[in-house]
Design an enzyme around this catalytic site. Structure first.
Site, mmCIF file in Angstrom:
data_model
loop_
_atom_site.group_PDB
_atom_site.id
_atom_site.type_symbol
_atom_site.label_atom_id
_atom_site.label_comp_id
_atom_site.label_asym_id
_atom_site.label_seq_id
_atom_site.Cartn_x
_atom_site.Cartn_y
_atom_site.Cartn_z
ATOM 1 N N CYS A 18 39.618 -7.179 -114.250
ATOM 2 C CA CYS A 18 40.079 -6.516 -115.476
ATOM 3 C C CYS A 18 41.421 -7.100 -115.917
ATOM 4 C CB CYS A 18 40.239 -5.012 -115.258
ATOM 5 S SG CYS A 18 38.720 -4.163 -114.818
ATOM 6 N N CYS A 55 41.562 -3.052 -110.533
ATOM 7 C CA CYS A 55 40.524 -4.051 -110.805
ATOM 8 C C CYS A 55 41.150 -5.407 -111.131
ATOM 9 C CB CYS A 55 39.646 -3.573 -111.951
ATOM 10 S SG CYS A 55 38.450 -4.795 -112.513
#
Length: 163
Positions: free
Chosen positions: A79, A76
């Site tokens: 993230c 991700c």
């Protein structure tokens, strides 16, 4: 008679200079450099919880204090962008416990994500006394700070350390 293709000089690739940080993937390496330039580096006081038992132990150790959780995955990009801000916030709020859970770490964390109904990352949750207070998603550092401070008690806000 076969013809040969000519390579035009304008299309010849030149080697690039080495990056200042190891490349994670594409554009995210540049983001890591910028985060480090802003003084946001390391894990701060973030506890890595790779099982439900580890998370519950962190919640029990926190007692009545707030527990802030970031749920991420290895691939991700957002993230990775917001995590340094999460870590910096963990250094500022001394009485709040900060945990990070990698949802794709192993079967145990995947089961926990399924139990919690996680469908998008980065996902943030705040807990108090083992009960979920709030949940939100997105990689906006200002929203992260605002939501965590909103969930803090006055005593927890008073413990802010200027990191």
């Amino acid at each position: 008679m076969a013809t040969r293709a000519r390579i035009q000089p304008s299309r010849v690739m030149t080697p690039r200079a080495p990056a200042r940080v190891s490349r994670v993937s594409g554009r995210s390496a540049t983001v890591l450099v910028r985060a480090a330039e802003k003084g946001i580096a390391g894990d701060g006081r973030v506890k890595m919880c790779n099982s439900k038992d580890a998370f519950e132990a962190a919640c029990n150790a926190a007692g009545d204090n707030l527990v802030a959780v970031q749920i991420s995955t290895k691939t991700c990009g957002p993230c990775k962008v917001v995590y340094p801000h999460f870590a910096k916030l963990s250094e500022e709020l001394a009485d709040v416990t900060f945990c990070k859970i990698m949802g794709d770490h192993d079967a145990d964390t995947r089961a926990l994500m399924k139990e919690w109904g996680v469908r998008v990352v980065p996902l943030f949750m705040t807990f108090r006394n083992g009960e979920k207070v709030e949940e939100w998603s997105g990689a906006k550092p200002d929203v992260l700070r605002e939501k965590v401070l909103a969930a803090c008690t006055d005593a927890e806000k008073a413990s802010v350390v200027n990191a």
